[in-house]
Design a protein around this motif. Sequence first.
Motif, PDB file in Angstrom:
ATOM      1  N   MET A   1      10.026  81.132  50.308  1.00 34.45           N
ATOM      2  CA  MET A   1      11.287  80.801  50.969  1.00 34.45           C
ATOM      3  C   MET A   1      11.047  79.710  52.002  1.00 34.45           C
ATOM      4  SD  MET A   1      13.998  83.322  52.917  1.00 34.45           S
ATOM      5  CE  MET A   1      14.587  84.030  51.379  1.00 34.45           C
ATOM      6  N   GLY A   2      11.999  78.786  52.122  1.00 41.30           N
ATOM      7  CA  GLY A   2      11.885  77.719  53.109  1.00 41.30           C
ATOM      8  C   GLY A   2      12.209  78.209  54.505  1.00 41.30           C
ATOM      9  N   LYS A   3      12.382  77.276  55.425  1.00 39.57           N
ATOM     10  CA  LYS A   3      12.657  77.623  56.819  1.00 39.57           C
ATOM     11  C   LYS A   3      14.049  78.249  56.957  1.00 39.57           C
ATOM     12  CE  LYS A   3       9.942  73.605  58.153  1.00 39.57           C
ATOM     13  NZ  LYS A   3      10.016  72.224  58.693  1.00 39.57           N
ATOM     14  N   ILE A   4      14.198  79.052  58.006  1.00 40.06           N
ATOM     15  CA  ILE A   4      15.450  79.767  58.255  1.00 40.06           C
ATOM     16  C   ILE A   4      15.836  79.601  59.720  1.00 40.06           C
ATOM     17  CG2 ILE A   4      16.576  82.028  58.256  1.00 40.06           C
ATOM     18  CD1 ILE A   4      14.454  82.905  56.178  1.00 40.06           C
ATOM     19  N   ASN A   5      17.098  79.311  59.972  1.00 33.99           N
ATOM     20  CA  ASN A   5      17.589  79.252  61.347  1.00 33.99           C
ATOM     21  C   ASN A   5      19.021  79.776  61.402  1.00 33.99           C
ATOM     22  OD1 ASN A   5      17.323  78.508  64.171  1.00 33.99           O
ATOM     23  ND2 ASN A   5      18.907  76.991  63.727  1.00 33.99           N
ATOM     24  N   PHE A   6      19.256  80.743  62.283  1.00 36.12           N
ATOM     25  CA  PHE A   6      20.589  81.314  62.439  1.00 36.12           C
ATOM     26  C   PHE A   6      21.227  80.926  63.774  1.00 36.12           C
ATOM     27  CE2 PHE A   6      19.716  83.687  58.724  1.00 36.12           C
ATOM     28  CZ  PHE A   6      20.904  84.247  58.283  1.00 36.12           C
ATOM     29  N   HIS A   7      20.580  80.060  64.541  1.00 36.20           N
ATOM     30  CA  HIS A   7      21.104  79.670  65.861  1.00 36.20           C
ATOM     31  C   HIS A   7      21.233  78.149  65.891  1.00 36.20           C
ATOM     32  CE1 HIS A   7      21.075  80.905  70.398  1.00 36.20           C
ATOM     33  NE2 HIS A   7      21.909  79.922  70.159  1.00 36.20           N
ATOM     34  N   THR A   8      22.410  77.675  65.473  1.00 31.45           N
ATOM     35  CA  THR A   8      22.642  76.239  65.289  1.00 31.45           C
ATOM     36  C   THR A   8      23.974  75.841  65.905  1.00 31.45           C
ATOM     37  OG1 THR A   8      21.564  76.485  63.127  1.00 31.45           O
ATOM     38  CG2 THR A   8      22.675  74.389  63.570  1.00 31.45           C
ATOM     39  N   HIS A   9      23.948  74.771  66.719  1.00 25.26           N
ATOM     40  CA  HIS A   9      25.165  74.277  67.376  1.00 25.26           C
ATOM     41  C   HIS A   9      25.528  72.882  66.872  1.00 25.26           C
ATOM     42  CE1 HIS A   9      25.247  77.688  70.057  1.00 25.26           C
ATOM     43  NE2 HIS A   9      23.966  77.487  70.352  1.00 25.26           N
ATOM     44  N   THR A  10      26.803  72.571  66.928  1.00 27.39           N
ATOM     45  CA  THR A  10      27.309  71.296  66.409  1.00 27.39           C
ATOM     46  C   THR A  10      28.324  70.711  67.391  1.00 27.39           C
ATOM     47  OG1 THR A  10      29.236  72.219  65.270  1.00 27.39           O
ATOM     48  CG2 THR A  10      27.134  72.301  64.091  1.00 27.39           C
TER      49      THR A  10
END
Length: 275
Positions: free
Chosen positions: A1-10
Motif C-alpha cells: 500500500m502507498g502512503k496514507i494521509n487523513f489530515h489534509t487542508h485546502t
Amino acid sequence: MGKINFHTHTTFCDGKNTAEEMVLAAIEKNFSVLGFSGHSMFPFGEDWHIPPKDFEKYISEIARLKEKYSEKIQIFCGFEADYFPCVTCPDKEAYKALKPDYLIGSVHYIAKDGKHYSVDHKTEFVKQGIDLLYNGDGKQAVIEYFEAEMEMLKYGNFDILGHPDLIRRRNGELKFFDVNEGWYKDLLKDFTKAVKKSGVIAEINTGGKARGCTEDFYPSDFLLELFFNAGIPVCISSDAHNTEFLDFGFEEAAALAKKTGYKELIYPCIGSVKI
C-alpha cells in the motif's frame, strides 16, 4: 500500500492549495489514500474554517475528485472539527447531515471567563492569550488546555484525536512551561487514560516539525510511549496545508512508531496497516 494521509487542508479553509492540486500531488508522491479534513466549527466558523455556506461545495468537490481519480487513489471526505466549550463539539451526530467519512477532533481554542485565545496562533498572540487569561501563568494554561482535550474526549464522538499536545507549539519560543517537570508528566498520564477510555485513534502529526515550530512531532516521544503502553492505536498524519508537506516526515514518524513498539497503524475507513 502507498502512503496514507487523513489530515489534509485546502483553500476551502486555511490551506494554500486547492483540493485537486492536493490530489495530484498525492498521486505524484505515491499515495494510495488521501483524506480531506477541512477545518470546521459546524455550524459556525472563524476566518480559517470552512465557511458554513461552503460546506456543501466542499463535500461536492471532494466527491467529484473521488470519482475523477478513482483509478489512481482512494479519497475520503472528512472534517477537522473544533472543540469550543459550550459552543461546538466534534460529534458525528451534529455532522450527520453532511455525511462525512470521518471526523478529526481537535482543540485549538481555550475559553475562560468570556475570553478566548488560540494555542495554534502566532507566537505573540499565544503570549497575549496566556497573559490575558492566566496573568502569564503558563502552567495553568497548559492544565486547562488538557482539561479541554479531556472534555472533548468525554463528550465528543469522532475518529482521530488531532495533534494531541498542540499546546507545545509555541513553547520553544515562549518557554511558558517545562515538559520535564513532574506535574506535566502526571498530567499526560491522566490525559492518556482519557484517550484510552474514548477509544479514538491518536495521530502522530508531523505538521509542527514541517512548519519549523517544533523539533519533534505531536505527540512528544514521552506521550507516544504512554499511548503505546496504554494500547492506544495511532496513525500518521502530515496536517498538510500545502502540497510540499503532504508526506513530510512520514518515514521518520513510522520509524519512531516502530521504535516505540507499534507494529501497525490504524486508520478510519481502511483499518490496519503494518509498519
